[in-house]
Design a protein around this motif. Structure first.
Motif, PDB file in Angstrom:
ATOM      1  N   TYR A 176      -3.502   0.023   1.202  1.00  0.00           N
ATOM      2  CA  TYR A 176      -2.649  -0.283   2.353  1.00  0.00           C
ATOM      3  C   TYR A 176      -1.669  -1.401   2.008  1.00  0.00           C
ATOM      4  O   TYR A 176      -0.482  -1.318   2.340  1.00  0.00           O
ATOM      5  N   GLU A 197      -4.764   0.356   9.036  1.00  0.00           N
ATOM      6  CA  GLU A 197      -3.896   0.151  10.204  1.00  0.00           C
ATOM      7  C   GLU A 197      -4.738   0.050  11.483  1.00  0.00           C
ATOM      8  O   GLU A 197      -4.488  -0.827  12.319  1.00  0.00           O
ATOM      9  N   ARG A 235      -6.356  -3.325  11.899  1.00  0.00           N
ATOM     10  CA  ARG A 235      -5.510  -4.468  12.260  1.00  0.00           C
ATOM     11  C   ARG A 235      -5.707  -4.882  13.714  1.00  0.00           C
ATOM     12  O   ARG A 235      -5.208  -5.928  14.123  1.00  0.00           O
ATOM     13  N   ASP A 236      -6.459  -4.094  14.483  1.00  0.00           N
ATOM     14  CA  ASP A 236      -6.815  -4.501  15.848  1.00  0.00           C
ATOM     15  C   ASP A 236      -7.768  -5.697  15.829  1.00  0.00           C
ATOM     16  O   ASP A 236      -7.880  -6.406  16.822  1.00  0.00           O
ATOM     17  N   ASP A 255      -6.291  -8.605  10.581  1.00  0.00           N
ATOM     18  CA  ASP A 255      -4.837  -8.638  10.725  1.00  0.00           C
ATOM     19  C   ASP A 255      -4.267  -9.900  10.074  1.00  0.00           C
ATOM     20  O   ASP A 255      -3.275  -9.832   9.340  1.00  0.00           O
ATOM     21  N   LEU A 284      -4.458  -9.622   6.227  1.00  0.00           N
ATOM     22  CA  LEU A 284      -3.439  -8.729   5.687  1.00  0.00           C
ATOM     23  C   LEU A 284      -2.048  -9.366   5.773  1.00  0.00           C
ATOM     24  O   LEU A 284      -1.244  -9.212   4.848  1.00  0.00           O
ATOM     25  N   ASP A 285      -1.770 -10.085   6.837  1.00  0.00           N
ATOM     26  CA  ASP A 285      -0.489 -10.807   6.919  1.00  0.00           C
ATOM     27  C   ASP A 285      -0.354 -11.811   5.778  1.00  0.00           C
ATOM     28  O   ASP A 285       0.701 -11.909   5.148  1.00  0.00           O
TER      29      ASP A 285
END
Length: 118
Positions: free
Chosen positions: A54, A86, A89-90, A95, A98-99
């Motif tokens: 991802y 994806e 990411r909730d 999240d 990954l940012d």
């Protein structure tokens, strides 16, 4: 393991895929060697490989076919990994991680190139 022939990935793509793998390995504690294994993975190694795919997809802007090729997998596997990440990411912690990893990739790619002395 699927022995279907796949086109070889370019060296530059393998290097970038390795960057994504190393960053995910560092962030998750899953050894990079486990993430790179060509076998079907389970547990945390599987989740780490999905995150690395991802990350390659979003940070490099690669289409899923290219992600799969760079990781030695097929497009469908890359697509499933990206859907899983994806959806994940909730979770605020995933999240945020990954940012941070996306920012790390962008910093590395935007760093000026330098020639290594002979």
């Amino acid at each position: 393991m699927d022995e279907t022939w796949r086109p070889p990935a370019a060296d530059a793509d393998r290097i970038r895929a390795s960057l994504a793998i190393q960053l995910v390995a560092t962030a998750t504690g899953v050894p990079a060697e486990r993430i790179r294994e060509r076998a079907r993975l389970g547990g945390s190694a599987c989740r780490a490989r999905r995150l690395a795919m991802y990350l390659a997809h979003v940070a490099f802007g690669w289409p899923l076919e290219r992600v799969g090729c760079a990781f030695g997998l097929n497009r469908a596997t890359a697509a499933a990994a990206c859907r899983w990440a994806e959806d994940g990411r909730d979770q605020p912690s995933l999240d945020a991680m990954l940012d941070r990893l996306e920012r790390c990739v962008k910093e590395v790619l935007e760093a000026p190139a330098c020639e290594l002395p002979a």
